[in-house]
Design a protein around this motif. Structure first.
Motif, PDB file in Angstrom:
ATOM      1  N   UNK A 136       0.826  -1.194   0.000  1.00 56.77           N
ATOM      2  CA  UNK A 136       0.000   0.000   0.000  1.00 56.77           C
ATOM      3  C   UNK A 136       0.868   1.255   0.000  1.00 56.77           C
ATOM      4  N   UNK A 137       1.899   1.268   0.851  1.00 58.29           N
ATOM      5  CA  UNK A 137       2.794   2.420   0.915  1.00 58.29           C
ATOM      6  C   UNK A 137       3.591   2.570  -0.373  1.00 58.29           C
ATOM      7  N   UNK A 138       4.008   1.457  -0.967  1.00 54.74           N
ATOM      8  CA  UNK A 138       4.788   1.506  -2.198  1.00 54.74           C
ATOM      9  C   UNK A 138       3.973   2.055  -3.354  1.00 54.74           C
ATOM     10  N   UNK A 139       2.718   1.629  -3.448  1.00 50.27           N
ATOM     11  CA  UNK A 139       1.858   2.092  -4.532  1.00 50.27           C
ATOM     12  C   UNK A 139       1.528   3.570  -4.349  1.00 50.27           C
ATOM     13  N   UNK A 140       1.333   3.993  -3.114  1.00 56.76           N
ATOM     14  CA  UNK A 140       0.962   5.379  -2.827  1.00 56.76           C
ATOM     15  C   UNK A 140       2.128   6.346  -2.914  1.00 56.76           C
ATOM     16  N   UNK A 141       3.339   5.835  -2.865  1.00 56.31           N
ATOM     17  CA  UNK A 141       4.501   6.719  -2.883  1.00 56.31           C
ATOM     18  C   UNK A 141       4.760   7.240  -4.288  1.00 56.31           C
ATOM     19  N   UNK A 142       5.003   8.528  -4.406  1.00 60.57           N
ATOM     20  CA  UNK A 142       5.336   9.144  -5.683  1.00 60.57           C
ATOM     21  C   UNK A 142       6.790   9.553  -5.629  1.00 60.57           C
ATOM     22  N   UNK A 143       7.438   9.499  -6.777  1.00 69.73           N
ATOM     23  CA  UNK A 143       8.817   9.960  -6.797  1.00 69.73           C
ATOM     24  C   UNK A 143       8.817  11.482  -6.644  1.00 69.73           C
ATOM     25  N   UNK A 144       9.808  11.961  -5.953  1.00 65.29           N
ATOM     26  CA  UNK A 144       9.900  13.398  -5.713  1.00 65.29           C
ATOM     27  C   UNK A 144      10.872  14.012  -6.708  1.00 65.29           C
ATOM     28  N   UNK A 145      10.511  15.155  -7.213  1.00 65.58           N
ATOM     29  CA  UNK A 145      11.441  15.908  -8.040  1.00 65.58           C
ATOM     30  C   UNK A 145      11.763  17.198  -7.316  1.00 65.58           C
ATOM     31  N   UNK A 146      12.981  17.636  -7.489  1.00 63.45           N
ATOM     32  CA  UNK A 146      13.457  18.825  -6.812  1.00 63.45           C
ATOM     33  C   UNK A 146      13.991  19.823  -7.831  1.00 63.45           C
ATOM     34  N   UNK A 147      13.947  21.063  -7.442  1.00 64.22           N
ATOM     35  CA  UNK A 147      14.647  22.127  -8.143  1.00 64.22           C
ATOM     36  C   UNK A 147      15.892  22.390  -7.312  1.00 64.22           C
ATOM     37  N   UNK A 148      17.029  22.574  -7.956  1.00 61.67           N
ATOM     38  CA  UNK A 148      18.291  22.736  -7.242  1.00 61.67           C
ATOM     39  C   UNK A 148      18.864  24.131  -7.453  1.00 61.67           C
ATOM     40  N   UNK A 149      19.651  24.534  -6.492  1.00 60.22           N
ATOM     41  CA  UNK A 149      20.310  25.835  -6.525  1.00 60.22           C
ATOM     42  C   UNK A 149      21.666  25.687  -5.842  1.00 60.22           C
ATOM     43  N   UNK A 150      22.699  26.260  -6.426  1.00 59.71           N
ATOM     44  CA  UNK A 150      24.032  26.253  -5.822  1.00 59.71           C
ATOM     45  C   UNK A 150      24.462  27.699  -5.624  1.00 59.71           C
ATOM     46  N   UNK A 151      24.933  28.007  -4.434  1.00 60.82           N
ATOM     47  CA  UNK A 151      25.469  29.328  -4.130  1.00 60.82           C
ATOM     48  C   UNK A 151      26.909  29.115  -3.659  1.00 60.82           C
ATOM     49  N   UNK A 152      27.823  29.940  -4.147  1.00 65.07           N
ATOM     50  CA  UNK A 152      29.246  29.787  -3.845  1.00 65.07           C
ATOM     51  C   UNK A 152      29.761  31.006  -3.098  1.00 65.07           C
ATOM     52  N   UNK A 153      30.493  30.756  -2.023  1.00 60.99           N
ATOM     53  CA  UNK A 153      31.201  31.858  -1.361  1.00 60.99           C
ATOM     54  C   UNK A 153      32.691  31.672  -1.633  1.00 60.99           C
ATOM     55  N   UNK A 154      33.345  32.780  -1.952  1.00 60.32           N
ATOM     56  CA  UNK A 154      34.783  32.783  -2.197  1.00 60.32           C
ATOM     57  C   UNK A 154      35.373  33.814  -1.260  1.00 60.32           C
ATOM     58  N   UNK A 155      36.254  33.353  -0.368  1.00 61.78           N
ATOM     59  CA  UNK A 155      36.862  34.244   0.613  1.00 61.78           C
ATOM     60  C   UNK A 155      38.365  34.271   0.366  1.00 61.78           C
ATOM     61  N   UNK A 156      38.854  35.455   0.075  1.00 61.21           N
ATOM     62  CA  UNK A 156      40.252  35.631  -0.275  1.00 61.21           C
ATOM     63  C   UNK A 156      41.142  35.586   0.961  1.00 61.21           C
ATOM     64  N   UNK A 157      42.312  34.990   0.776  1.00 60.67           N
ATOM     65  CA  UNK A 157      43.310  35.029   1.847  1.00 60.67           C
ATOM     66  C   UNK A 157      44.544  35.813   1.397  1.00 60.67           C
ATOM     67  N   UNK A 158      44.302  36.815   0.547  1.00 62.38           N
ATOM     68  CA  UNK A 158      45.361  37.712   0.109  1.00 62.38           C
ATOM     69  C   UNK A 158      45.501  38.807   1.153  1.00 62.38           C
ATOM     70  N   UNK A 159      46.696  39.009   1.711  1.00 60.41           N
ATOM     71  CA  UNK A 159      46.869  40.036   2.746  1.00 60.41           C
ATOM     72  C   UNK A 159      46.604  41.452   2.237  1.00 60.41           C
ATOM     73  N   UNK A 160      46.159  42.306   3.137  1.00 59.01           N
ATOM     74  CA  UNK A 160      46.041  43.729   2.853  1.00 59.01           C
ATOM     75  C   UNK A 160      44.860  44.127   2.000  1.00 59.01           C
ATOM     76  N   UNK A 161      43.869  43.297   1.886  1.00 57.68           N
ATOM     77  CA  UNK A 161      42.677  43.667   1.126  1.00 57.68           C
ATOM     78  C   UNK A 161      42.851  43.614  -0.375  1.00 57.68           C
ATOM     79  N   UNK A 162      43.928  42.970  -0.841  1.00 59.80           N
ATOM     80  CA  UNK A 162      44.180  42.904  -2.281  1.00 59.80           C
ATOM     81  C   UNK A 162      43.297  41.913  -3.014  1.00 59.80           C
ATOM     82  N   UNK A 163      42.695  40.971  -2.298  1.00 59.44           N
ATOM     83  CA  UNK A 163      41.852  39.967  -2.953  1.00 59.44           C
ATOM     84  C   UNK A 163      40.414  40.414  -3.052  1.00 59.44           C
TER      85      UNK A 163
END
Length: 147
Positions: free
Chosen positions: A11-38
């Protein structure tokens, strides 16, 4: 008893629907260049693309090469949120790290309020390799999904 468990499972198997998702990727880039140069940023993609338009298919009979080149892959719509560098002129700057944490927390809160589920985080670093280098980045990718 076995029949009840088996019927319940079916019963649970028949009632279960496959789920689809929308995906999103967010990237953070943090510089390790001294003195604010990055440059440190949170980068959010603003364009949907179809990766198959940029895919070459190879088989034993040869290949079907895409008509697109590398310049076609670049997108023009993106968001850049400013972060601060890990280092100042005198070394590691803990206030900058706390400031970046506050910015990233704000971004995570926004996505959560918008119904996105943060389901994975991946990070990496290319760090200072010794005398005379003085450069590097700390990159983190946040993977979100929504039903």
């Amino acid at each position: 008893m076995k029949k009840v468990i088996l019927c319940g499972f079916l019963f649970l198997s028949i009632g279960a629907k496959s789920q689809t998702f929308k995906y999103r990727i967010v990237t953070s880039i943090e510089s390790i260049v001294p003195g604010g140069g990055g440059r440190s940023r949170i980068i959010e993609n603003g364009t949907e693309v179809d990766y198959t338009q940029f895919t070459t298919v190879r088989t034993k009979d040869g290949k079907e090469k895409t008509e697109k080149d590398r310049s076609d892959v670049k997108i023009d719509n993106l968001k850049e949120s400013t972060l601060v560098n890990f280092y100042s002129f005198v070394g590691i700057n803990f206030q900058n790290i706390a400031s970046n944490d506050a910015m990233i927390t704000s971004m995570l809160d926004k996505y959560s309020k918008d119904g996105w589920d943060l389901f994975n985080i991946v990070s990496g670093v290319e760090s200072d390799s010794g005398k005379g280098d003085g450069t590097g980045i700390f990159i983190t990718r946040f993977f979100f999904r929504k039903k």
